[in-house]
Design a protein around this motif. Structure first.
Motif: not given
Length: 437
Positions: A117-126, A135-140, A149-153
């Motif tokens: 779910d965090l990876e999906e949130a990062i994908l949606q942010r981009f 691809p390297q952002n998936a490690k976050q 977890p704190f979903p990203p802003v």
């Protein structure tokens, strides 16, 4: 997540983080080799500390740690023996030098765990920025097992995890980008921390003092506030002012402010006309408020300060009700060709002089049709000007009745400090005269 800090002790998930009878103590860890190399000024630590203070959490350590996992783990272990809460900022990016996730996981003795779910949130942010996620952002999306977890802003999730050893210590990991850190702190950290700290609030009242040195201010304030129970007295010497800071704790913000008010009134009364502002209201705020109360305006003509006075006034919302305009007359020829200073006056007295400063203040008032005019000249350095040593400064105020008063002295400090102090001298002169009317 279960949180219960309403009683005499603060617990999270059944672990006692803050033992009964102990005030919450915290450390702020800033992560990044750039902080230690001097490439970046750490503003996050100051911001986090101010927010913790307001919650009644006592910050006892600031630590900067470079991008080294082993050293980071050692810092966490050292702090965990001394505080209840550790707030970490930075090191949550996608690159090889981002070590926060790994270090906190190692300190807790757990592995990193990927969160889809965090990876999906990062994908949606981009995607919201019209970009594809590298691809390297998936490690976050990998955070320590058991962490909240704190979903990203932005593009970096944060998290919270309790270290069990040497004693339960709550660790918060936040991004280093200031606006991301601040939003996650308000959304995810502050509610849990406030519950953990219990019903306690701390308020710092700030008295802004102009025209007095730090020792002179202390000589006035110490007999009044130095030994007051429940009050922490401190001073902050800035380039253009001295701040007297009175910190009081109580059950809530209203009670803390109420408890501080009698002492605050005594301090203000003792400092008299040197008080140029209170709390968030600074010198330029006060000047514009006073002008607004009287329906009057000001214009500026600035040489050495190169527009600093007008910029400070203009940064205040609603400044157009008091600031008519300003002119930077840095070059000697501009003083004559654009503002209209008499050539003979410039030749006789020089551009940095009482006579020329008087003239530019009067011309600023006349040219802009303002009630008041401020003029400043000076030599900010690094070398002398027309025989005037560095620090030579004059400031003038043209009054509504046409009278012009001029003041001058040697201002100490480097170039930036001289500019700031000269600007404050001009603004403070206007403040004092407005308060006398």
């Amino acid at each position: 997540m279960k949180q219960d800090a309403s009683g005499p002790a603060g617990t999270i998930d059944g672990l006692e983080i803050r033992p009964a009878g102990e005030p919450a103590r915290a450390a702020v860890v800033s992560v990044g080799s750039e902080l230690l190399l001097g490439d970046l000024v750490d503003t996050n630590a100051a911001w986090v500390s101010s927010k913790l203070r307001d919650m009644g959490v006592e910050v006892v350590h600031h630590v900067a740690v470079r991008d080294d996992t082993e050293e980071f783990v050692e810092v966490l272990a050292w702090l965990a023996e001394r505080v209840h809460v550790i707030v970490c900022g930075g090191g949550l990016g996608p690159t090889s030098d981002d070590r926060t996730r790994a270090a906190i996981a190692a300190a807790a003795g757990v592995a990193l765990e990927h969160h889809d779910d965090l990876e999906e949130a990062i994908l949606q942010r981009f995607a919201s920025m019209g970009r594809r996620m590298p691809p390297q952002n998936a490690k976050q999306a990998g955070i320590p097992r058991g962490a909240r977890p704190f979903p990203p802003v932005g593009t970096a999730p944060g998290f919270a995890l309790t270290l069990a050893s040497p004693k339960p210590t709550r660790v918060y990991a936040l991004p280093g980008v200031p606006w991301e850190l601040q939003q996650l702190f308000h959304r995810d950290v502050a509610p849990e921390l406030q519950a953990l700290a219990g019903a306690r609030a701390t308020v710092t009242r700030v008295v802004h003092v102009i025209g007095m040195g730090e020792s002179d201010v202390a000589q006035v304030v110490e007999p009044i506030a130095g030994d007051r129970d429940g009050v922490t007295l401190s001073y902050l010497a800035r380039s253009h002012e001295i701040q007297v800071r009175l910190t009081v704790s109580a059950d809530d913000v209203g009670a803390a402010r109420g408890a501080s008010q009698p002492l605050l009134d005594e301090v203000i009364d003792a400092l008299g006309g040197a008080v140029a502002g209170l709390d968030d209201e600074q010198l330029e705020d006060v000047v514009l408020r006073l002008l607004g109360d009287r329906g009057e305006t000001v214009a500026t003509a600035e040489s050495a300060t190169a527009g600093d006075i007008a910029a400070r006034l203009g940064a205040v919302p609603g400044a157009s009700h008091g600031l008519v305009g300003g002119m930077v007359v840095y070059d000697t020829e501009i003083k004559h060709d654009v503002l209209g200073v008499d050539r003979e006056l410039l030749d006789e007295h020089g551009p940095v002089s009482e006579a020329v400063t008087r003239a530019i203040a009067q011309l600023a008032r006349e040219r802009f049709g303002a009630d008041w005019g401020i003029g400043v000249t000076g030599c900010a350095g690094p070398t002398e000007q027309n025989g005037q040593p560095v620090g030579t400064a004059f400031w003038a105020l043209a009054h509504p009745d046409g009278h012009v008063e001029v003041h001058g002295r040697q201002i100490p400090g480097d170039r930036g400090q001289i500019i700031k102090r000269l600007g404050s001298a001009g603004l403070d002169l206007l403040r004092r005269r407005l308060q006398e009317r």
